[in-house]
Design a protein around this motif. Structure first.
Motif, PDB file in Angstrom:
ATOM      1  N   ASN A 322       0.222  -6.257   7.687  1.00 19.72           N
ATOM      2  CA  ASN A 322      -1.216  -5.438   8.087  1.00 19.72           C
ATOM      3  C   ASN A 322      -0.979  -4.010   8.042  1.00 19.72           C
ATOM      4  N   ALA A 323       0.124  -3.793   8.941  1.00 18.83           N
ATOM      5  CA  ALA A 323       0.255  -2.062   8.977  1.00 18.83           C
ATOM      6  C   ALA A 323       0.909  -1.587   7.800  1.00 18.83           C
ATOM      7  N   ALA A 324       1.669  -2.322   6.888  1.00 20.20           N
ATOM      8  CA  ALA A 324       2.271  -2.035   5.567  1.00 20.20           C
ATOM      9  C   ALA A 324       1.047  -1.638   4.635  1.00 20.20           C
ATOM     10  N   VAL A 325      -0.009  -2.716   4.692  1.00 20.44           N
ATOM     11  CA  VAL A 325      -1.115  -2.174   3.902  1.00 20.44           C
ATOM     12  C   VAL A 325      -1.990  -0.958   4.216  1.00 20.44           C
ATOM     13  N   VAL A 326      -1.841  -0.727   5.433  1.00 21.09           N
ATOM     14  CA  VAL A 326      -2.690   0.788   5.647  1.00 21.09           C
ATOM     15  C   VAL A 326      -1.620   1.790   5.720  1.00 21.09           C
ATOM     16  N   VAL A 327      -0.274   1.787   5.662  1.00 19.30           N
ATOM     17  CA  VAL A 327       0.629   2.784   5.374  1.00 19.30           C
ATOM     18  C   VAL A 327       0.816   3.081   3.914  1.00 19.30           C
ATOM     19  N   ARG A 328       0.643   1.806   3.056  1.00 23.52           N
ATOM     20  CA  ARG A 328       0.437   2.080   1.629  1.00 23.52           C
ATOM     21  C   ARG A 328      -0.347   2.842   0.881  1.00 23.52           C
ATOM     22  N   SER A 329      -1.714   2.460   1.532  1.00 27.71           N
ATOM     23  CA  SER A 329      -2.567   3.433   1.254  1.00 27.71           C
ATOM     24  C   SER A 329      -2.493   5.038   1.694  1.00 27.71           C
ATOM     25  N   MET A 330      -2.070   5.015   2.834  1.00 26.69           N
ATOM     26  CA  MET A 330      -1.748   6.784   3.142  1.00 26.69           C
ATOM     27  C   MET A 330      -0.790   7.333   2.472  1.00 26.69           C
ATOM     28  N   LEU A 331       0.283   6.539   2.077  1.00 26.88           N
ATOM     29  CA  LEU A 331       1.296   7.049   1.188  1.00 26.88           C
ATOM     30  C   LEU A 331       1.003   7.262  -0.398  1.00 26.88           C
ATOM     31  N   GLY A 332      -0.255   6.652  -0.749  1.00 33.65           N
ATOM     32  CA  GLY A 332      -0.670   6.935  -2.111  1.00 33.65           C
ATOM     33  C   GLY A 332       0.079   6.045  -3.134  1.00 33.65           C
ATOM     34  N   VAL A 333       0.544   4.714  -2.528  1.00 39.52           N
ATOM     35  CA  VAL A 333       1.108   3.734  -3.360  1.00 39.52           C
ATOM     36  C   VAL A 333      -0.184   2.935  -3.715  1.00 39.52           C
ATOM     37  N   SER A 334      -0.179   2.802  -5.337  1.00 41.33           N
ATOM     38  CA  SER A 334      -1.372   1.927  -5.869  1.00 41.33           C
ATOM     39  C   SER A 334      -1.488   0.519  -5.238  1.00 41.33           C
ATOM     40  N   PRO A 335      -2.596  -0.095  -5.376  1.00 44.25           N
ATOM     41  CA  PRO A 335      -2.634  -1.518  -5.037  1.00 44.25           C
ATOM     42  C   PRO A 335      -1.684  -2.383  -6.005  1.00 44.25           C
ATOM     43  N   SER A 336      -1.535  -2.062  -7.342  1.00 45.04           N
ATOM     44  CA  SER A 336      -0.775  -2.381  -8.198  1.00 45.04           C
ATOM     45  C   SER A 336       0.718  -2.661  -8.110  1.00 45.04           C
ATOM     46  N   ALA A 337       0.936  -1.494  -7.691  1.00 45.02           N
ATOM     47  CA  ALA A 337       2.506  -1.193  -7.456  1.00 45.02           C
ATOM     48  C   ALA A 337       3.032  -2.046  -5.990  1.00 45.02           C
ATOM     49  N   TYR A 338       2.071  -2.046  -5.143  1.00 46.00           N
ATOM     50  CA  TYR A 338       2.547  -2.970  -4.089  1.00 46.00           C
ATOM     51  C   TYR A 338       2.308  -4.558  -4.233  1.00 46.00           C
ATOM     52  N   GLN A 339       1.410  -4.835  -5.207  1.00 51.32           N
ATOM     53  CA  GLN A 339       1.179  -6.145  -5.484  1.00 51.32           C
ATOM     54  C   GLN A 339       2.608  -6.625  -6.358  1.00 51.32           C
ATOM     55  N   ASP A 340       2.915  -5.738  -7.103  1.00 47.94           N
ATOM     56  CA  ASP A 340       4.118  -6.064  -7.728  1.00 47.94           C
ATOM     57  C   ASP A 340       5.386  -6.284  -6.822  1.00 47.94           C
ATOM     58  N   ALA A 341       5.379  -5.362  -5.694  1.00 43.17           N
ATOM     59  CA  ALA A 341       6.689  -5.625  -4.894  1.00 43.17           C
ATOM     60  C   ALA A 341       6.467  -6.688  -4.233  1.00 43.17           C
ATOM     61  N   CYS A 342       5.211  -7.054  -3.874  1.00 46.66           N
ATOM     62  CA  CYS A 342       5.467  -8.564  -3.022  1.00 46.66           C
ATOM     63  C   CYS A 342       5.471  -9.600  -3.947  1.00 46.66           C
ATOM     64  N   GLU A 343       5.270  -9.529  -5.215  1.00 45.25           N
ATOM     65  CA  GLU A 343       5.506 -10.840  -6.137  1.00 45.25           C
ATOM     66  C   GLU A 343       7.124 -10.738  -6.217  1.00 45.25           C
TER      67      GLU A 343
END
Length: 419
Positions: A322-343
């Protein structure tokens, strides 16, 4: 048209270089140029904000143009009108004298008209033997003819900005509605996530909307609100995928337990590649997430991520994700980039990667680009989070704690096996 020379204002009104420039400019109007005076007036009305004019200023300009007998302003015509203040007041719907003088000054300052004052400041004309006006003193409206194209362009830009502003406000209203209802639905249906923090961010954004916002203010808040909406949707999508994965795993486990046949492959030892299950392709195929690192080790190497957990602390892997999702937005990482990383890495390891990027924030120019590169390297089997965490521990002077964390992490499973 008269005005081949520069005249200075009568009385205490000062002369400025801007007035000189405007008077000289009107002498360079293209020969035989003409324009409809009311069309130019409509353009001035549309662009009044950009020109620094007010509604009363337009009333005074309308009155001045009414004293010009023709509808067409021509370069070869006499473009000076000379009504008295009393006549102007009548045609400007009874405007007060002081207000009339103030708005005449605004029209001059905006470069819409130019004063041509007589020796005593009176407005009048002199006619020749043939009865034609040879010289006139009053207000020169030739700047309207000279700036016709410029004023038309300003009016078009103002109209386009108005359309853009209206669309931006509509989009902001829709985005606000989406965010508000998504948060409400998540809270009412008990979705996992720090919805109190998300709602606080939403309230702060709404409170920043002024009563009379500009286009820039609306656009800025819309961008942030849209990012928050994307964050909420991404959180809900990740939760849904996690639930689907858990359901599939339970179904697969139930199927194996009730199977009465044994496969030859299950009785034979696996290859080293199959035993490791480190390939991102295998993880995606099986729908599994891997947790190869102790949470305590991650938090010691990346202490900054703790502030973004629920209540400012992280006590489990769910809190870290949950914290990573918040930080992801703060750092400007796009949802698609984070989803690819999760996969590619698994949800836990992707959260660890975000924690590492946050810890090294001063050394990384583009967090999104860096995460995508880690994802590509993971897919090729060229990246592991362990060395990155060890490097962060060395930088923070925590080498002495690594062995204790690692030993405690390995002791846990052995005690479990012993039992």
């Amino acid at each position: 048209m008269q005005g081949g020379h520069v005249t200075t204002p009568f009385g205490r009104r000062p002369m400025t270089l801007a007035l000189v420039k405007r008077q000289v400019a009107v002498t360079g109007i293209t020969p035989s140029k003409s324009v409809d005076k009311w069309r130019v007036f409509r353009d001035v009305s549309e662009a009044r904000g950009a020109l620094g004019l007010q509604d009363r200023s337009l009333a005074v300009l309308d009155a001045l143009l009414s004293f010009y007998p023709d509808n067409e302003l021509r370069q070869d015509a006499q473009l000076i009108v000379f009504p008295s203040n009393a006549q102007l007041t009548l045609r400007a719907h009874g405007i007060a004298g002081a207000t009339l003088r103030r708005h005449l000054a605004l029209l001059v300052e905006a470069g819409v008209i130019v004063r041509k004052d007589s020796a005593n400041g009176k407005r009048y004309s002199r006619k020749g033997v043939t009865g034609e006006i040879e010289n006139a003193f009053g207000f020169d409206i030739s700047p309207l003819l000279m700036r016709a194209e410029e004023l038309a362009g300003m009016a078009q830009q103002v109209a386009a900005d108005r359309v853009t502003f209206r669309r931006a406000r509509e989009n902001l209203t829709i985005c606000r509605r989406d965010v508000r209802k998504l948060i409400t639905a998540a809270l009412e249906e008990g979705a996992s996530g720090d919805w109190a923090m998300i709602e606080e961010v939403y309230i702060r954004l709404v409170s920043r909307i002024p009563r009379a916002p500009t286009l820039a203010e609306v656009t800025t808040i819309l961008d942030e609100m849209d990012l928050l909406r994307g964050e909420i949707v991404n959180t809900l999508e990740m939760q849904q995928k996690t639930q689907n994965t858990s359901t599939n795993d339970a179904q697969n486990e139930h199927h194996i337990q009730n199977s009465h046949t044994e496969s030859i492959n299950e009785l034979e030892p696996r290859s080293e590649y199959e035993q490791g299950e480190t390939s991102s392709e295998n993880r995606r195929r099986k729908g599994e997430t891997t947790r190869t690192l102790p949470l305590g080790l991650v938090l010691k190497a990346c202490p900054d991520i703790g502030a973004y957990g629920p209540g400012g602390a992280i006590s489990c892997w769910r809190d870290l994700m949950n914290a990573a999702v918040v930080v992801r937005s703060m750092l400007g990482v796009s949802p698609s980039a984070y989803q690819d990383a999760c996969e590619a890495m698994g949800q836990e390891d992707a959260a660890v990667a975000i924690a590492c990027i946050l810890e090294r924030g001063g050394q990384i120019n583009s967090a999104g680009g860096y995460l995508r590169e880690l994802t590509r390297r993971t897919e090729r089997g060229e990246f592991s989070l362990g060395p990155m965490l060890m490097a962060l521990l060395r930088l923070s002077g925590k080498n002495g704690q690594v062995s204790r964390v690692a030993s405690s992490a390995s002791a846990g499973p052995s005690r479990s096996r012993a039992r």
